[in-house]
Write a protein that holds these residues in place. Sequence first.
Motif, PDB file in Angstrom:
ATOM      1  N   LYS A 277       0.843  -1.188   0.000  1.00  0.00           N
ATOM      2  CA  LYS A 277       0.000   0.000   0.000  1.00  0.00           C
ATOM      3  C   LYS A 277       0.887   1.249   0.000  1.00  0.00           C
ATOM      4  N   VAL A 278       0.640   2.128  -0.958  1.00  0.00           N
ATOM      5  CA  VAL A 278       1.464   3.333  -1.077  1.00  0.00           C
ATOM      6  C   VAL A 278       0.575   4.574  -1.106  1.00  0.00           C
ATOM      7  N   SER A 279       1.116   5.671  -0.597  1.00  0.00           N
ATOM      8  CA  SER A 279       0.446   6.969  -0.619  1.00  0.00           C
ATOM      9  C   SER A 279       1.399   7.976  -1.240  1.00  0.00           C
ATOM     10  N   LEU A 280       0.972   8.602  -2.330  1.00  0.00           N
ATOM     11  CA  LEU A 280       1.825   9.539  -3.056  1.00  0.00           C
ATOM     12  C   LEU A 280       1.211  10.933  -2.945  1.00  0.00           C
ATOM     13  N   ALA A 281       1.936  11.843  -2.318  1.00  0.00           N
ATOM     14  CA  ALA A 281       1.408  13.184  -2.072  1.00  0.00           C
ATOM     15  C   ALA A 281       1.655  14.098  -3.262  1.00  0.00           C
ATOM     16  N   GLN A 282       0.680  14.931  -3.541  1.00  0.00           N
ATOM     17  CA  GLN A 282       0.811  16.014  -4.525  1.00  0.00           C
ATOM     18  C   GLN A 282       0.409  17.302  -3.809  1.00  0.00           C
ATOM     19  N   SER A 283       1.406  18.086  -3.432  1.00  0.00           N
ATOM     20  CA  SER A 283       1.164  19.231  -2.547  1.00  0.00           C
ATOM     21  C   SER A 283       0.560  20.428  -3.259  1.00  0.00           C
ATOM     22  N   ASN A 284       0.803  20.552  -4.577  1.00  0.00           N
ATOM     23  CA  ASN A 284       0.222  21.635  -5.383  1.00  0.00           C
ATOM     24  C   ASN A 284       0.523  23.011  -4.786  1.00  0.00           C
TER      25      ASN A 284
ATOM     26  N   GLY B 109      -1.150   4.693   3.304  1.00  0.00           N
ATOM     27  CA  GLY B 109      -0.279   3.639   2.804  1.00  0.00           C
ATOM     28  C   GLY B 109       0.821   3.246   3.774  1.00  0.00           C
ATOM     29  N   ASP B 110       1.422   2.085   3.520  1.00  0.00           N
ATOM     30  CA  ASP B 110       2.576   1.643   4.309  1.00  0.00           C
ATOM     31  C   ASP B 110       3.839   2.414   3.927  1.00  0.00           C
ATOM     32  N   ILE B 111       3.894   2.890   2.671  1.00  0.00           N
ATOM     33  CA  ILE B 111       4.970   3.763   2.228  1.00  0.00           C
ATOM     34  C   ILE B 111       4.339   5.082   1.797  1.00  0.00           C
ATOM     35  N   VAL B 112       4.754   6.162   2.424  1.00  0.00           N
ATOM     36  CA  VAL B 112       4.229   7.501   2.134  1.00  0.00           C
ATOM     37  C   VAL B 112       5.339   8.301   1.460  1.00  0.00           C
ATOM     38  N   VAL B 113       5.039   8.896   0.308  1.00  0.00           N
ATOM     39  CA  VAL B 113       6.052   9.613  -0.465  1.00  0.00           C
ATOM     40  C   VAL B 113       5.625  11.061  -0.644  1.00  0.00           C
ATOM     41  N   LEU B 114       6.514  11.995  -0.300  1.00  0.00           N
ATOM     42  CA  LEU B 114       6.335  13.417  -0.561  1.00  0.00           C
ATOM     43  C   LEU B 114       7.275  13.824  -1.696  1.00  0.00           C
TER      44      LEU B 114
ATOM     45  N   GLY C  93       3.334   7.496  11.940  1.00  0.00           N
ATOM     46  CA  GLY C  93       2.778   6.415  12.759  1.00  0.00           C
ATOM     47  C   GLY C  93       3.375   5.050  12.496  1.00  0.00           C
ATOM     48  N   GLY C  94       4.676   4.962  12.381  1.00  0.00           N
ATOM     49  CA  GLY C  94       5.316   3.661  12.179  1.00  0.00           C
ATOM     50  C   GLY C  94       5.428   3.246  10.721  1.00  0.00           C
ATOM     51  N   ARG C  95       4.868   4.040   9.815  1.00  0.00           N
ATOM     52  CA  ARG C  95       4.998   3.748   8.383  1.00  0.00           C
ATOM     53  C   ARG C  95       6.254   4.434   7.840  1.00  0.00           C
ATOM     54  N   ALA C  96       6.686   4.013   6.665  1.00  0.00           N
ATOM     55  CA  ALA C  96       7.878   4.617   6.058  1.00  0.00           C
ATOM     56  C   ALA C  96       7.484   5.927   5.389  1.00  0.00           C
ATOM     57  N   LEU C  97       8.184   7.005   5.737  1.00  0.00           N
ATOM     58  CA  LEU C  97       7.961   8.317   5.125  1.00  0.00           C
ATOM     59  C   LEU C  97       9.195   8.684   4.306  1.00  0.00           C
ATOM     60  N   VAL C  98       9.009   8.763   2.989  1.00  0.00           N
ATOM     61  CA  VAL C  98      10.094   9.057   2.064  1.00  0.00           C
ATOM     62  C   VAL C  98       9.814  10.409   1.432  1.00  0.00           C
ATOM     63  N   LEU C  99      10.808  11.289   1.420  1.00  0.00           N
ATOM     64  CA  LEU C  99      10.558  12.638   0.902  1.00  0.00           C
ATOM     65  C   LEU C  99      11.799  13.228   0.254  1.00  0.00           C
ATOM     66  N   GLY C 100      11.562  14.245  -0.585  1.00  0.00           N
ATOM     67  CA  GLY C 100      12.648  14.980  -1.204  1.00  0.00           C
ATOM     68  C   GLY C 100      13.000  16.195  -0.371  1.00  0.00           C
ATOM     69  N   VAL C 101      14.306  16.418  -0.175  1.00  0.00           N
ATOM     70  CA  VAL C 101      14.765  17.538   0.647  1.00  0.00           C
ATOM     71  C   VAL C 101      16.203  17.888   0.255  1.00  0.00           C
ATOM     72  N   PRO C 102      16.558  19.167   0.172  1.00  0.00           N
ATOM     73  CA  PRO C 102      17.953  19.541  -0.082  1.00  0.00           C
ATOM     74  C   PRO C 102      18.847  19.124   1.082  1.00  0.00           C
ATOM     75  N   LEU C 103      20.023  18.629   0.741  1.00  0.00           N
ATOM     76  CA  LEU C 103      20.952  18.135   1.754  1.00  0.00           C
ATOM     77  C   LEU C 103      22.290  18.852   1.638  1.00  0.00           C
ATOM     78  N   GLN C 104      22.861  19.217   2.761  1.00  0.00           N
ATOM     79  CA  GLN C 104      24.195  19.819   2.765  1.00  0.00           C
ATOM     80  C   GLN C 104      25.251  18.732   2.852  1.00  0.00           C
ATOM     81  N   GLY C 105      26.369  18.962   2.139  1.00  0.00           N
ATOM     82  CA  GLY C 105      27.476  18.031   2.183  1.00  0.00           C
ATOM     83  C   GLY C 105      28.482  18.426   3.241  1.00  0.00           C
ATOM     84  N   LYS C 106      29.598  17.730   3.239  1.00  0.00           N
ATOM     85  CA  LYS C 106      30.632  18.018   4.229  1.00  0.00           C
ATOM     86  C   LYS C 106      31.342  19.323   3.929  1.00  0.00           C
ATOM     87  N   ALA C 107      31.562  19.605   2.636  1.00  0.00           N
ATOM     88  CA  ALA C 107      32.207  20.868   2.264  1.00  0.00           C
ATOM     89  C   ALA C 107      31.192  22.006   2.338  1.00  0.00           C
TER      90      ALA C 107
END
Length: 496
Positions: A216-223, A251-256, A281-295
């Motif tokens: 079961k998957v949940s795909l978000a569209q934030s608009n 869903g068991d996997i939630v995607v933003l 609530g214990g489900r997997a939440l996967v999302l896109g986000v900017p990440l900083q590196g070591k440099a």
Amino acid sequence: MLKNRLAGLLALAACGAASVFSFAPLYLGLLMPLSLAGWLYGASRAGSPRAAALAGFAWGLGYFVANVYWIYISLHTFGGMPGWMAAGCTLLFGAYLALFPALAAGLGRRLPCPEALRLPLLLPTLFCASEWLRGTLFTGFPWAEIGTSQIPSWPLAGYAPVLGTYGVGWLLLVGTGVLVAQWRSPQRWGAVAALWLAGWGLLNVSWTTPVGQPVKVSLAQSNIAQDMKWDATHYINNLRVNLQQVRQARGDIVVLPETAIPAFLADVPPWYLDTLRDAAGGRALVLGVPLQGKAANAYYNGAMVLTDPSQPVYKKQHLVPFGEFVPAPWLFGWMYRFLDMPLSGFSRGAVKQPPFVIGPTRLAANICYEDVFGSEIAQALPEATMLVNFSNLAWFDGSWAAEQQLQMSQARALETGRYMLRSTNTGATAIVDERGQVRARLPQRERAVLEGQAVNQTGLTPYGRWQNTPILLIWVLTLLALVWIGVRRQSVANSF
């Protein structure tokens, strides 16, 4: 004479432009061979290699301006460029892309080859080789490959799991060339019909195997509108939208979607991240986000499993020129400064990165237009059992760009024999099965969460195993054989 030549070039440009209707959202794939027939006719009837190149350029200019017109929206509506400048940049970009079919047409008239094979075999092979070059040179831009027009249901799509969309395009163009060369020949119509029937048969082959129960998957569209996404005054509201959609998801996997959090992860208040995890609530939440590196100057367009810190993060490795980085800053730096795009200048992630491990699912991430590159998506195999795309195409809101990219995601699913989950900001959010069919989707520009099921798949399609290597070898051997035979026949003719 000049007027007739100009009219012919305009007709070729119109013929190229008509190809846009063969792609999504209309999916009128049978229009593509008609459009390609114009390129073949113009290239083969030209009196010289230069005239053939000009004919190929005219066709290509119409083709690419029609298929990437949405660049104007990003430059003018969201980038702030004056209309005339944005139109000029779009036209220049189309002209650059048109150089590739022009090169193929010019070489098709210049290279030695048996005349009977020039139109049905040499020209199609050169055209498709130029498409591969377009998708590779300067990081590549393979948007609107001719083979994609046949995805997912036209008979030639059956060859996609075997030879990829480059192979589909080659077979499409060869078949078109065979008919253009002698369109009154019943034997040639029969050969092309057999080619298409074989493709239809391949569409019914199951190349990969489902494992386990559907997920079961949940795909978000934030608009969230592009002019609001990066506006500091709307930052809290954007975070609130994410939280509401996670709470709404079942869903068991939630995607933003891509950059669902419009700030570096390190700058997001910890209490908000904890609230998101609690909402999952214990489900997997996967999302896109900017990440900083070591440099200090290293940052990435990334994705992560927020609910499992032990998982590796995904860092986008194929960046968008002029959007996420500026090629040749000494030449194009003015555009970079003029557009003032947020979070430009990203760093590249590694070419091969491990998938997210979520229970039995091995979820391979790709961001934005990375799903345009078939061989790169296939790098995630065989470990990945499912694919996920994070996108934000609000830059092109109101255009066909999102629908076109959805069709390319369908091509990647068919090539790899894997489900593709798509979570986007404004569209097209969808669940695509291993046969490239859209199982469920949301309308564009609507805030909602798509609920559905996806199936983990194992095994490898021929394309998943070898990527573009077989079709590249076919092209190289075809070109070498045609040129060798052409040279020998010229030598024999010159000896008399």
